[in-house]
Design a protein around this motif. Sequence first.
Motif, PDB file in Angstrom:
ATOM      1  N   ALA A 291       5.850 -47.231   8.618  1.00  0.00           N
ATOM      2  CA  ALA A 291       5.085 -47.619   9.806  1.00  0.00           C
ATOM      3  C   ALA A 291       5.309 -46.663  10.970  1.00  0.00           C
ATOM      4  O   ALA A 291       4.415 -46.450  11.791  1.00  0.00           O
ATOM      5  N   PHE A 292       6.505 -46.062  11.038  1.00  0.00           N
ATOM      6  CA  PHE A 292       6.799 -45.102  12.101  1.00  0.00           C
ATOM      7  C   PHE A 292       6.159 -43.737  11.838  1.00  0.00           C
ATOM      8  O   PHE A 292       6.150 -42.882  12.721  1.00  0.00           O
ATOM      9  N   ARG A 293       5.637 -43.523  10.630  1.00  0.00           N
ATOM     10  CA  ARG A 293       5.117 -42.201  10.252  1.00  0.00           C
ATOM     11  C   ARG A 293       3.666 -42.232   9.795  1.00  0.00           C
ATOM     12  O   ARG A 293       3.137 -41.207   9.372  1.00  0.00           O
ATOM     13  N   ASP A 294       3.044 -43.382   9.845  1.00  0.00           N
ATOM     14  CA  ASP A 294       1.685 -43.554   9.336  1.00  0.00           C
ATOM     15  C   ASP A 294       0.780 -43.976  10.491  1.00  0.00           C
ATOM     16  O   ASP A 294       1.025 -44.994  11.138  1.00  0.00           O
ATOM     17  N   GLY A 295      -0.284 -43.185  10.726  1.00  0.00           N
ATOM     18  CA  GLY A 295      -1.190 -43.493  11.824  1.00  0.00           C
ATOM     19  C   GLY A 295      -2.017 -44.741  11.607  1.00  0.00           C
ATOM     20  O   GLY A 295      -2.599 -45.267  12.562  1.00  0.00           O
ATOM     21  N   ASN A 296      -2.113 -45.212  10.372  1.00  0.00           N
ATOM     22  CA  ASN A 296      -2.882 -46.434  10.089  1.00  0.00           C
ATOM     23  C   ASN A 296      -2.176 -47.199   8.977  1.00  0.00           C
ATOM     24  O   ASN A 296      -2.618 -47.229   7.830  1.00  0.00           O
ATOM     25  N   ILE A 297      -1.073 -47.824   9.325  1.00  0.00           N
ATOM     26  CA  ILE A 297      -0.249 -48.499   8.315  1.00  0.00           C
ATOM     27  C   ILE A 297      -0.976 -49.692   7.721  1.00  0.00           C
ATOM     28  O   ILE A 297      -0.735 -50.057   6.557  1.00  0.00           O
ATOM     29  N   ARG A 298      -1.897 -50.305   8.477  1.00  0.00           N
ATOM     30  CA  ARG A 298      -2.652 -51.427   7.905  1.00  0.00           C
ATOM     31  C   ARG A 298      -3.491 -50.959   6.714  1.00  0.00           C
ATOM     32  O   ARG A 298      -3.593 -51.672   5.713  1.00  0.00           O
ATOM     33  N   HIS A 299      -4.077 -49.797   6.854  1.00  0.00           N
ATOM     34  CA  HIS A 299      -4.852 -49.237   5.737  1.00  0.00           C
ATOM     35  C   HIS A 299      -3.953 -49.018   4.525  1.00  0.00           C
ATOM     36  O   HIS A 299      -4.295 -49.406   3.404  1.00  0.00           O
ATOM     37  N   SER A 300      -2.792 -48.416   4.726  1.00  0.00           N
ATOM     38  CA  SER A 300      -1.887 -48.130   3.610  1.00  0.00           C
ATOM     39  C   SER A 300      -1.420 -49.413   2.934  1.00  0.00           C
ATOM     40  O   SER A 300      -1.320 -49.479   1.700  1.00  0.00           O
ATOM     41  N   ARG A 301      -1.155 -50.440   3.719  1.00  0.00           N
ATOM     42  CA  ARG A 301      -0.711 -51.708   3.130  1.00  0.00           C
ATOM     43  C   ARG A 301      -1.846 -52.380   2.364  1.00  0.00           C
ATOM     44  O   ARG A 301      -1.614 -53.004   1.320  1.00  0.00           O
ATOM     45  N   HIS A 302      -3.069 -52.241   2.867  1.00  0.00           N
ATOM     46  CA  HIS A 302      -4.210 -52.790   2.134  1.00  0.00           C
ATOM     47  C   HIS A 302      -4.417 -52.042   0.818  1.00  0.00           C
ATOM     48  O   HIS A 302      -4.663 -52.651  -0.229  1.00  0.00           O
ATOM     49  N   VAL A 303      -4.301 -50.716   0.877  1.00  0.00           N
ATOM     50  CA  VAL A 303      -4.418 -49.912  -0.344  1.00  0.00           C
ATOM     51  C   VAL A 303      -3.338 -50.318  -1.347  1.00  0.00           C
ATOM     52  O   VAL A 303      -3.587 -50.390  -2.557  1.00  0.00           O
ATOM     53  N   ALA A 304      -2.126 -50.599  -0.851  1.00  0.00           N
ATOM     54  CA  ALA A 304      -1.039 -51.019  -1.753  1.00  0.00           C
ATOM     55  C   ALA A 304      -1.399 -52.312  -2.473  1.00  0.00           C
ATOM     56  O   ALA A 304      -1.134 -52.455  -3.678  1.00  0.00           O
ATOM     57  N   GLN A 305      -2.007 -53.255  -1.769  1.00  0.00           N
ATOM     58  CA  GLN A 305      -2.399 -54.513  -2.411  1.00  0.00           C
ATOM     59  C   GLN A 305      -3.507 -54.283  -3.440  1.00  0.00           C
ATOM     60  O   GLN A 305      -3.481 -54.874  -4.527  1.00  0.00           O
ATOM     61  N   LEU A 306      -4.470 -53.437  -3.127  1.00  0.00           N
ATOM     62  CA  LEU A 306      -5.529 -53.114  -4.095  1.00  0.00           C
ATOM     63  C   LEU A 306      -4.936 -52.417  -5.315  1.00  0.00           C
ATOM     64  O   LEU A 306      -5.345 -52.687  -6.458  1.00  0.00           O
TER      65      LEU A 306
END
Length: 483
Positions: A291-306
């Motif tokens: 989260a400290f290194r990702d400009g859009n952590i919500r996107h990354s977390r959504h991608v992880a769930q997919l």
Amino acid sequence: MKPASQSVGLKYWMQRVLRECAAAARDLAVDPVHDLRVALRRCRSMADGVMAIDPDPAWQEMKRAGKQLFASLGALRDLQVMQEWAEKLAPPDDLARARLLQFLSQREESAKADAAQALAQFDRKQWRRWIAHLSARAARLKPGSIVYQHLALERWTEAYALHRKAMRSPTPHALHSLRIGIKRLRYVVENFLPEHHRHWKEGLKHAQDILGEVHDLDVLQAALLESGAFADQADEARWQQIVEKEKQSRISEYVASTSGPASLWRVWREALPKGKDAEAAGIHRLRLWAAFRDGNIRHSRHVAQLALQLYDGLVNATAWKPAALKERRILFTAAILHQVSDAGAKQNPHKTAYRLVRKTRPPLGWSAREWQTVAAVVRFYGGGLPARGRKAWDRLQLAEKRSVKFLAAVLRVAEAFDSDHSARIRRLRIQHGDGLIRIFADGYLPAHAIAMQVSRARHVLELACRNPVYIQPLRKPPLRRAS
């Protein structure tokens, strides 16, 4: 509930450094020098804890400035401590004691001059700027959180390994390394886990102090030999016997406190996460690190769930047979980390993320090879396909290559499904039969802008699964009319 003590937190200790600098600068007396080193050590240890999550370069800069001043005071502090020990271990009429004190006093004048110069060069204005900047960043991390419990577990594991080594062979170096390991554990607990510290503070301090005295006595032994304080061999043997007796007494005291059912090591370990809780804490720490290194952590977390939905669907539909590796955990971690970056990165995103993940030490509970596999999945979810001649690929073993090829393809498809960062696609369903894999995506439209990215990613998944892959909208069943 009583209000928390104000003598905690980064801001307090960084301000304390400035106050102790002023006190020490007056005459570099024993207590002010000690207090300044304690304050500097606290600041640097808190920086170590936060740096495990926060990439801001100011943490390293502050640590470096603190280290320079801390080291310059170290030689002086050692001399002052040895003087205290010499006065404690022998009566005033002891000739060797007098010679040793004279030798240490001469050295102290030179050490004071060096320490005074370091104090004069210490940039207090910059330190004040760091107080404002870094205390604000530290406030983003909640004391007592599962992240800090995982960090404490990591420190406990490192320190316990040093304990076992020192108990097998209690050399001065091994015991000193053990003291440093306990000190690192103590500062994580003291600074970030107030409830743990309330129960552990006496045991941690006692263990560190005992081993600190052992180290002081080792330094004193070396100084005795260097000073030429002995009148003859008998005098030397007498002093060595005195010092050795004090050392062994403290080593025995440490061993007694860390042995048996009431061992301090057992007490500390019992209060830290275990088993699945420890694994979950590690994942949570990685999520915060990202989260400290990702400009859009919500996107990354959504991608992880997919990605997990796609992986589970392919496994359940027998379109993929998992390898012995912990593939699901590796995929989820790679998905969480696949967009991490640093300031001014000029490489492609997947290459930047690969570099950051690969240079990060494997978290507690991960083997070096598992972490290397995570990094490889991050590297190949985008850009060119895995191939001989690519370092990230050539480092892998055969079984790892098979998994990485598949997991990177899954992550590539999951990323494509949210390539517009809209999170419109939230549910995937997989069918496999007659040599064909069908992915039904809720919210997917063939005419939508993401369709081209999905089509390209689908091709990579086809190569990994060796089956054609069709992407289709997930049709919702029609609502039944009420009779």
